[in-house]
Design a protein around this motif. Sequence first.
Motif, PDB file in Angstrom:
ATOM      1  N   LEU A  26      33.505  11.185  73.212  1.00 36.21           N
ATOM      2  CA  LEU A  26      34.957  11.361  73.170  1.00 36.21           C
ATOM      3  C   LEU A  26      35.663  10.232  72.424  1.00 36.21           C
ATOM      4  N   GLU A  27      34.988   9.085  72.283  1.00 32.62           N
ATOM      5  CA  GLU A  27      35.571   7.954  71.562  1.00 32.62           C
ATOM      6  C   GLU A  27      35.150   7.917  70.098  1.00 32.62           C
ATOM      7  N   THR A  72      35.948  12.219  82.849  1.00 35.04           N
ATOM      8  CA  THR A  72      36.635  12.389  81.563  1.00 35.04           C
ATOM      9  C   THR A  72      38.146  12.444  81.733  1.00 35.04           C
ATOM     10  N   ILE A  73      38.613  13.123  82.778  1.00 34.05           N
ATOM     11  CA  ILE A  73      40.059  13.284  82.979  1.00 34.05           C
ATOM     12  C   ILE A  73      40.663  12.064  83.652  1.00 34.05           C
ATOM     13  N   PRO A 105      40.183   8.667  83.688  1.00 39.85           N
ATOM     14  CA  PRO A 105      40.643   7.530  82.875  1.00 39.85           C
ATOM     15  C   PRO A 105      41.827   7.865  81.978  1.00 39.85           C
ATOM     16  N   ARG A 106      41.931   9.110  81.531  1.00 40.47           N
ATOM     17  CA  ARG A 106      43.038   9.500  80.653  1.00 40.47           C
ATOM     18  C   ARG A 106      44.341   9.706  81.408  1.00 40.47           C
ATOM     19  N   MET A 107      44.262   9.737  82.723  1.00 41.22           N
ATOM     20  CA  MET A 107      45.476   9.849  83.537  1.00 41.22           C
ATOM     21  C   MET A 107      45.979   8.487  84.008  1.00 41.22           C
ATOM     22  N   ALA A 118      42.762   0.542  81.243  1.00 42.73           N
ATOM     23  CA  ALA A 118      42.974   1.967  80.977  1.00 42.73           C
ATOM     24  C   ALA A 118      44.431   2.353  81.199  1.00 42.73           C
ATOM     25  N   ALA A 123      44.282   2.817  75.402  1.00 41.63           N
ATOM     26  CA  ALA A 123      43.087   3.649  75.246  1.00 41.63           C
ATOM     27  C   ALA A 123      41.793   2.853  75.329  1.00 41.63           C
ATOM     28  N   ARG A 161      39.580   3.374  78.507  1.00 45.61           N
ATOM     29  CA  ARG A 161      39.160   4.698  78.983  1.00 45.61           C
ATOM     30  C   ARG A 161      37.646   4.820  79.108  1.00 45.61           C
TER      31      ARG A 161
END
Length: 439
Positions: A210-211, A245-246, A248-250, A370, A374, A377
Amino acid sequence: MIAPQSPAESMVWKTILWTWPFYGIGALYVVGPVLAWLLAGLVVLSLYLGPAIRDDLRATGTVPPVIWAWMLGMLVMLVALWAGHLNWDLGLKQTIKSSIGWAKGWALLALFPLAGAILPVRREVLIRAQCRLGFWTLCIAPALLIAPYIGLPERIWTSPLKAVGGPGPEYFSVYFFTYDPASWTPRWQFYAPWSPFAALLGVTMVLFALEEKENRWRAAGIAAGTLMILASKSRMGLVGLVACTIGPRMMPLVLRSWAWAVLAGLTASLAITGPWLARTIGAGIDGFKSARADSTRVRATLQRIAHERWQEEAVWFGHGTVQPGPHLVEYMPIGSHHTWFGLLFVKGLVGLLAFAVPLIWQIGLAMKDAAQGARGRLPLGLCMVLVLLSFGENIEIEAYLLWPALMMLGIHARECARSREKQPETSTESADMLSAGPA
């Protein structure tokens, strides 16, 4: 084009790309610890020689505090091991054997983060190497997936390298697939010793992919990681794919006032929806457990036995080693299948704290970063994988395959330390400009 630019990067890059060939000769369990101690030797040389060493091996900075915590924690783990052996009179031979096991297991949780923090290894190299490994996994996967349907055997062979010693022959064996004893359906473990661990390695591959900035390599890594999760038929892998996956992005929402307002509204609504939500979650957990009821029962019984015997027999330093379990748990070793209960049983409360303190510190560092941007993450997602893995496996005997994630945590610690060093410099420059006033 991303390519290694230093000896350390070359070692890391080639080891990841050669994962399948190493697996084919049953050498992965040997390669991981050897790489760890070689990189540790480079770290010692770079710190000792300083500017005298060649530029592409020069240390990137001082050892970050969280890495000191990992090193101290793993040394405490060794002391707890010796104390447990001494308390239970396990003898010199068993103590030496267990100490070698520590050098191949727990020590890696300090050595790889140390190498990532000190040696000039870029995160982009790790990310690209993982995606390229994903590409080769996709190339090999058709042969593995078709094997049970054309009559090929489960195990291809067991390497003579098993003579070096390890947790079991499965760490040196090469498999097409294995049959689930509960349902007698095939499961795939790829280059891991068993399927649930392969699923978490798949989650790790997805997090790295994803990175990735290049689309084709990102697609290869995500596809391969998802295939590993689905083909392993692991419940833990499915949970990890969503949560790691979700989550860290929150994290940036923590710094948003509107997110807290929404959370307050949802909390207030629990007065009405709470009972229904509790029933729904309970039904989901029961369904999750019943998916592999025998496995759940054995694991729960192992944990109960380990906890009771730790509490009654060896609170501080544990029993020194795992012990054979009764027929009730299908003779699985007591202290296995769970990092935390395993630590309590084998190394006691001292060993548990030696692992928990640096892990919590690392998680806190990743969560803060995080939330701010970014950069944190990937490290936070990898920390979540480690936590998830710790509740279903013994993490120390799997560090030999988790090392890219551990190294990434060290790289992140280095990046955070550099950011803290730059902040005072920026503040000083701003203060100088203000004090100087208009020209």
